[in-house]
Design an enzyme around this catalytic site. Structure first.
Site, PDB file in Angstrom:
ATOM      1  N   ASP A 201      -1.666  49.191  65.878  1.00 13.52           N
ATOM      2  CA  ASP A 201      -2.593  49.916  65.324  1.00 13.52           C
ATOM      3  C   ASP A 201      -2.990  51.297  66.198  1.00 13.52           C
ATOM      4  OD1 ASP A 201      -4.505  50.671  62.877  1.00 13.52           O
ATOM      5  OD2 ASP A 201      -6.048  49.416  63.627  1.00 13.52           O
ATOM      6  N   ASN A 206      -8.087  54.482  68.429  1.00 16.95           N
ATOM      7  CA  ASN A 206      -7.855  53.315  69.477  1.00 16.95           C
ATOM      8  C   ASN A 206      -7.326  53.824  70.609  1.00 16.95           C
ATOM      9  OD1 ASN A 206      -8.954  51.438  67.666  1.00 16.95           O
ATOM     10  ND2 ASN A 206      -7.160  50.941  66.846  1.00 16.95           N
ATOM     11  N   ASP A 217      -8.326  47.718  71.473  1.00 14.18           N
ATOM     12  CA  ASP A 217      -8.365  46.959  70.452  1.00 14.18           C
ATOM     13  C   ASP A 217      -6.777  46.725  70.067  1.00 14.18           C
ATOM     14  OD1 ASP A 217      -8.985  45.884  67.893  1.00 14.18           O
ATOM     15  OD2 ASP A 217      -9.628  47.552  67.007  1.00 14.18           O
TER      16      ASP A 217
END
Length: 328
Positions: A201, A206, A217
């Site tokens: 992701d 992030n 994360d």
């Protein structure tokens, strides 16, 4: 127990304090909820004035062994001096249990936002992603999933069909158009990429910036094509993305090979994320945090607009994929 229905309703401050105390951490101040929908994340300061972040994982989303694989990957990256925020090892463990919850503790890392229009930032990130994938290709995840159409399209399609949040009057138009989008993705999706463990992701939110990039994360870490960690970093019009891509791959290739055939997966991956995201919000609707944060999902006008958005996205699958500039 349904994880959406569970909705962290028993995770009260006293329980959080007890959980942290069970691993030897006493909260002196803070316990501030941070922005996170899938899990519950809190920042606090202990008695020694050290700042930490505690993550309580959504029940039943991941198995313990799947979370442990994510932790082990993060620790491996950190041990090789790749700037990833890894969980702290406390009492020889990174994953802890308390009253039915699994949780981990991380160092609290300051930093500013990654600048999406800063080409120097892009090159730095590219070099570190090359190193992340260099490590990621050494062995696959065993417990965590591999990216595929079932998780990102077929299951979400069933969620949308069965959900009462999608107006009954819209479904006869929405579902056939979604089926056409899925069929178009099927024609462009291939799995002959080299298997790699991914961040999963890797969008600009992030990445923190503190004398360089810091990746946070890894909750969505899984096996997949490396372009999954790249495409969300490309911004702007096509001409801008082409320039960014050339710079990115040049820096990335200092540490890992990039298979240009994966560029054909960018639009399929965008479609998959689009459909998965809708179904994710629907799945989590019983969690009180979601109606507050995504009120538009219950709006009839929102759903009426989705078929045309699906149609436009399907058209993008017919556009030739991004290509690197030829080398002379």
């Amino acid at each position: 127990m349904n994880s959406a229905a569970f909705a962290f309703h028993t995770l009260m401050p006293d329980m959080i304090l007890d959980a942290l105390e069970s691993v030897g951490l006493r909260v002196d101040s803070g316990l501030t909820a941070l922005n996170s929908y899938e899990n519950r994340v809190y920042q606090f300061m202990d008695e020694d004035r050290k700042r930490y972040v505690a993550k309580f994982y959504r029940p039943e989303r991941w198995l313990p062994e799947q979370i442990q694989e994510e932790h082990d990957f993060s620790l491996t990256l950190s041990d090789t001096e790749i700037p990833v925020v890894a969980p702290l090892v406390i009492n020889k463990q990174t994953l802890h249990h308390h009253q039915g919850y699994m949780f981990a503790v991380f160092p609290s890392m300051g930093g500013r936002q990654y600048e999406v229009d800063n080409l120097d930032h892009l090159e730095w990130v590219a070099r570190f992603l090359g190193r992340i994938h260099q490590v990621g290709r050494q062995q696959p995840f065993v417990a965590r999933p591999t990216m595929g159409l079932d998780e990102y399209l077929y299951q979400p399609r069933r969620v949308l069909e069965e959900s009462s949040l999608v107006p009954a009057s819209v479904k006869p138009l929405l579902l056939p158009v979604l089926d056409e989008l899925i069929q178009a993705v099927e024609q462009h999706w291939h799995t002959d990429w080299a298997l790699s463990r991914l961040h999963g992701d890797c969008h600009p939110g992030n990445i923190l910036w503190h004398d360089g990039p810091m990746f946070v994360d890894l909750d969505d870490a899984r096996n997949g094509p490396v372009v999954q960690d790249i495409w969300m970093l490309l911004q702007g019009e096509r001409s801008e993305q082409l320039m960014q891509l050339d710079l990115f791959v040049e820096s990335y290739s200092e540490f890992a090979d990039f298979d240009q055939r994966e560029l054909a997966l960018i639009e399929p991956l965008r479609c998959m994320r689009m459909v998965y995201y809708l179904a994710w919000v629907v799945r989590r609707w019983e969690d009180p945090a979601f109606p507050k944060s995504f009120p538009w999902i219950a709006d009839n006008d929102f759903w009426q607009a989705q078929p045309s958005l699906f149609t436009e996205q399907a058209k993008l699958l017919q556009v030739p994929p991004l290509q690197l500039m030829p080398m002379y």
